[in-house]
Motif scaffolding. Sequence first.
Motif, PDB file in Angstrom:
ATOM      1  N   ALA A 239       0.906  -1.120   0.092  1.00 58.18           N
ATOM      2  CA  ALA A 239      -0.088  -0.074  -0.035  1.00 58.18           C
ATOM      3  C   ALA A 239       0.553   1.177   0.061  1.00 58.18           C
ATOM      4  CB  ALA A 239      -1.011  -0.007   1.095  1.00 58.18           C
ATOM      5  N   HIS A 240       1.969   1.280   0.524  1.00 59.91           N
ATOM      6  CA  HIS A 240       2.632   2.375   0.677  1.00 59.91           C
ATOM      7  C   HIS A 240       4.031   2.398  -0.289  1.00 59.91           C
ATOM      8  CE1 HIS A 240       0.570   4.372   3.956  1.00 59.91           C
ATOM      9  NE2 HIS A 240       0.466   2.757   4.169  1.00 59.91           N
ATOM     10  N   ARG A 242       5.254   3.195  -4.118  1.00 58.17           N
ATOM     11  CA  ARG A 242       5.028   3.925  -5.236  1.00 58.17           C
ATOM     12  C   ARG A 242       5.538   3.358  -6.525  1.00 58.17           C
ATOM     13  NH1 ARG A 242       1.978   8.611  -4.138  1.00 58.17           N
ATOM     14  NH2 ARG A 242       1.786   8.952  -6.406  1.00 58.17           N
ATOM     15  N   THR A 360       7.430   4.358   1.071  1.00 57.40           N
ATOM     16  CA  THR A 360       7.414   5.847   1.376  1.00 57.40           C
ATOM     17  C   THR A 360       7.158   5.998   2.630  1.00 57.40           C
ATOM     18  OG1 THR A 360       4.921   5.755   0.914  1.00 57.40           O
ATOM     19  CG2 THR A 360       6.274   6.220  -0.895  1.00 57.40           C
ATOM     20  N   ASP A 361       6.518   4.934   3.452  1.00 57.09           N
ATOM     21  CA  ASP A 361       6.312   5.015   5.034  1.00 57.09           C
ATOM     22  C   ASP A 361       7.832   4.423   5.568  1.00 57.09           C
ATOM     23  OD1 ASP A 361       6.427   2.452   4.622  1.00 57.09           O
ATOM     24  OD2 ASP A 361       4.631   1.850   5.829  1.00 57.09           O
ATOM     25  N   ASP A 388      10.421   7.399   6.443  1.00 63.42           N
ATOM     26  CA  ASP A 388       9.092   7.586   6.384  1.00 63.42           C
ATOM     27  C   ASP A 388       8.877   9.210   5.851  1.00 63.42           C
ATOM     28  OD1 ASP A 388       6.560   7.932   6.914  1.00 63.42           O
ATOM     29  OD2 ASP A 388       6.525   7.676   9.194  1.00 63.42           O
ATOM     30  N   LEU A 389       8.506   9.346   4.624  1.00 66.81           N
ATOM     31  CA  LEU A 389       8.431  10.669   4.000  1.00 66.81           C
ATOM     32  C   LEU A 389       6.918  11.568   4.188  1.00 66.81           C
ATOM     33  CD1 LEU A 389       9.656   9.609   0.279  1.00 66.81           C
ATOM     34  CD2 LEU A 389      10.736  10.454   2.270  1.00 66.81           C
ATOM     35  N   ASN A 390       7.170  12.561   4.163  1.00 66.83           N
ATOM     36  CA  ASN A 390       5.834  13.451   4.325  1.00 66.83           C
ATOM     37  C   ASN A 390       5.329  13.499   2.883  1.00 66.83           C
ATOM     38  OD1 ASN A 390       7.183  15.644   3.351  1.00 66.83           O
ATOM     39  ND2 ASN A 390       7.711  16.675   5.342  1.00 66.83           N
ATOM     40  N   ARG A 391       4.086  14.300   2.895  1.00 67.45           N
ATOM     41  CA  ARG A 391       3.259  14.416   1.403  1.00 67.45           C
ATOM     42  C   ARG A 391       4.280  15.037   0.610  1.00 67.45           C
ATOM     43  NH1 ARG A 391       1.101  18.482  -0.152  1.00 67.45           N
ATOM     44  NH2 ARG A 391       1.019  19.480   1.641  1.00 67.45           N
ATOM     45  N   GLN A 392       4.794  16.277   0.777  1.00 64.81           N
ATOM     46  CA  GLN A 392       5.646  17.024   0.122  1.00 64.81           C
ATOM     47  C   GLN A 392       6.889  16.135  -0.731  1.00 64.81           C
ATOM     48  OE1 GLN A 392       4.314  17.854   2.828  1.00 64.81           O
ATOM     49  NE2 GLN A 392       4.124  20.099   3.120  1.00 64.81           N
TER      50      GLN A 392
END
Lengths: 522, 522
Positions: A239-240, A242, A360-361, A388-392
């Motif tokens: 799920a996380h 990309r 991405t998490d 663990d990335l933030n949206r930006q």
Amino acid sequence: MTIVPNRIEGAAKHVAARDAQIPKEWKFDSSIIPHNPSTFYRHNLSEDEIHIVELDATALARAIAEGTYTSAQVTEAYLKSAAAAHAGTNCLAWFDVELARQRARWLDQQLMQSGKPVGPLHGVPMSVKDFLCVKGFTQSSGHLSSAGHTPQEDADIVAIFRAAGVVFFAKTTQPQSIMHLETSNFYGTTTNAYNRLLTCGGSSGGEGALVGCHGSPIGISTDPTTKRVPRDGMLGVTAHSRICGSIGPVCHSVRDMDLFYKVLFEAQSWKHDIKLVPLGWRHVDTNGQGAGFDGWSGQGNTMRIGIIRDDGVVRPVAPVRRALDAVVGKLSARTDVELVEFPQLFSKEAWSITQQLYYTDGGRKLDEALGDEPKLPLTEWITSKAKDLNRQEVDALVARRNSMRQLYYDHFKSFRLDVILSPAGPAPAQPLETTKYWSYTSFWNLLDWPAAVFPTGLHVDPAVDEETYPNPNNEAEEHLFSTYSATIGQGSPIGLQLIAPRWQDERLMAALKKIDQVLPLA
Amino acid sequence: MTIVPNRIEGAAKHVAARDAQIPKEWKFDSSIIPHNPSTFYRHNLSEDEIHIVELDATALARAIAEGTYTSAQVTEAYLKSAAAAHAGTNCLAWFDVELARQRARWLDQQLMQSGKPVGPLHGVPMSVKDFLCVKGFTQSSGHLSSAGHTPQEDADIVAIFRAAGVVFFAKTTQPQSIMHLETSNFYGTTTNAYNRLLTCGGSSGGEGALVGCHGSPIGISTDPTTKRVPRDGMLGVTAHSRICGSIGPVCHSVRDMDLFYKVLFEAQSWKHDIKLVPLGWRHVDTNGQGAGFDGWSGQGNTMRIGIIRDDGVVRPVAPVRRALDAVVGKLSARTDVELVEFPQLFSKEAWSITQQLYYTDGGRKLDEALGDEPKLPLTEWITSKAKDLNRQEVDALVARRNSMRQLYYDHFKSFRLDVILSPAGPAPAQPLETTKYWSYTSFWNLLDWPAAVFPTGLHVDPAVDEETYPNPNNEAEEHLFSTYSATIGQGSPIGLQLIAPRWQDERLMAALKKIDQVLPLA
């Protein structure tokens, strides 16, 4: 038979359940398993059965349709051969002799009664990577908390092949986190079909080992261009991620790949799965005409191949260079092919973005799924590469990935190429637990370009391939150079890959047929 | 001519620069602008010119190709008519008489010398929504800090139509934030072509007003299925939006839509733009055969239309119900059509997700772009609906959106529908600065389904459409019921929309042709 000990506490009952699925008479004392188990099936198969498991899926389908063999006979041969493959490589995640035999008998009856096959793969055994649901086959997503689940529905892709008449009989192993190149999880470690000291790769390592040992004619695994074939019913902690994968075959011949896609696309899954693009399989002829193209791009309609010798980050070791030179040599003798050196772009950045976009998490969701299960070393290693990335941060990486996709395509077109020929990795199969760099293949996942890895017919030979690598340029190269050994890797097959732009799966297949004409090299 | 005062400080120089592009002799005293300016062009056009601007693009292209008119004549007529349209609606963001005349003369010379048109739209004037780059035409993205930019390259889509032979002459206004239904920015407010008290809608409001006043035969605006036609060269603050738009026409006839897509798809933009799917325009005949379908789904190959009367959140007002009843009445008399009531799903949730996904950053990037520029009331309102989301929140909304896409498609298929007929909004054009609910259209953006809005031929008539709406169910409905007035809205055309599933743009067009046969209703 254990080469690497199983380090997952609590795995015993799942391993025992899986082992109980294998009939006693098809189990072997570890002392008789050869170092190279790829032909170990000859040990317990009859002459007829050996003949059967050395056919490709296309030939099997024809032989069953014409009544040369029954599906029951073919299935029995593969069940026995798969058990031998498993003894040699630990490649099975599940096995169901009874379901397979029932299905084969039913198919035989159908054929007898109606006189015609239920589909183009009538009676042909097929294996499936563990995370794809097959009704009634116990499965997992690689980690312990997902183990022991028995789906009551087929994954979409599995349903398509069931309708085409296949006999499901085996699920195959995959890495703990699915996303790396060591097929090791609570079922233990799966080893290479040709050399038990080497990895079978990943994430479709179990399929590779099983098919490589002729324990299955063809298996469902991963990747053409995404959004062309269905993914529903694929269970994994993705799920996380990309980086999007896609379904593809592991098999013995180019014509089997063709058959696989023919069946898959004729199902027109886009008619019920809104995620998919309604783009059917388009015919491309030997002149490269079709799929919206007028022909190959080289002079006089020759197929123009870009050669990537080196991705600029981790240089290929001797056997890979030897295989690439040999294939290029053979191709350059042909008048219908044009070769051009093609510099690779973005390698370092692409690998860095890929490692991050897998998780991405930062791997949190995987950690939750693992719970108390210890992380295997390469799971630990790959997840350590992701924050663990933030949206930006995710948006910025995805934007950069998208921009690289366009820039790379422009680069490809500026060389007027049809396809790219490249190493499939900087080395052939590496010693167990050492594979850390797979950007020669994941690069194409990042771009979403289809790639086909094929054997050259050459194998690692210490007499010509042993070499010292004195000056590594970076940590990744240093790691490879210090862990690779042609002596340990002896006998391992050397593969290369052919790549085409996104959506050009059909041109890739047409090009592969041309390459296939110069193979095997030995 | 100002109806709503321009509230943007610092706008004066841009407004003056734009106004200076309009020849003095084509400016009009505001006292002579009628309440309904849709035919105001008759005021300053000759009989011949009036005839020209009442043709559709298909007819114009034919007339120019056959020598009935020159492109110079046609262009001059539209330049004059556009100036009149602008006087009535404030719909122009830029205007270039000289570039247009030069281009028309050049095209006329080409045709004279070679005897053949440079493309299927040879000599036909075309207007373009402001955020799409047209070489040499000063433009903006709706907010002040983006104003005054003059691109030296065409957007991809603009280049395609230039190659098809069009004459660019005007850029048209769009909302401050692009993403809402009030076309108001530093150029002031654009009003409705039929009634100056009403909004022209958005985000393609300027196109709507200009084409509605016969100031342009056809304009480039937004939306079929995404990823089929190029978006490069579209400048807007959309980086943080997860609602993806696509290019589409604003025009006068179904055959013009056909021509627009023919030109667009023949450019095969996917051959250089890796974001696009290589799916050419597929022919669908009147029986619904084509694009992978065997025909319409109804009994005896009748086209099966699902009727959405109400989205369950904001109920349509009287004129919309009247128009829908009338079209349904006409269609039910046909033997080649099958009608079925179709309950809408997800309305409330879809609108909430849509508002949030327009600005996953809560509108921060827009705020930065605006700087000191005051937010217009509806910009303020729509951005207030969006929070600055973290990665997990965006992922969760996108996952839910994807799941809704599949569930909705399953719902659609369970009714065996070909297309959906629905109101295009809960009301016809609303009074200025009151439009707050557009989920009747944005719903299809969220699903990524193509929709075509068409005029029914009916207009708002207080004699039959004035009604009280006593019991609103929610705030959105209360707002609409309290701001809508058939008296204020008198004369405004009533549109409906036809919708088909993702990728089925061709079936939508084929279905629209059938609907077109029962129109106009008055």
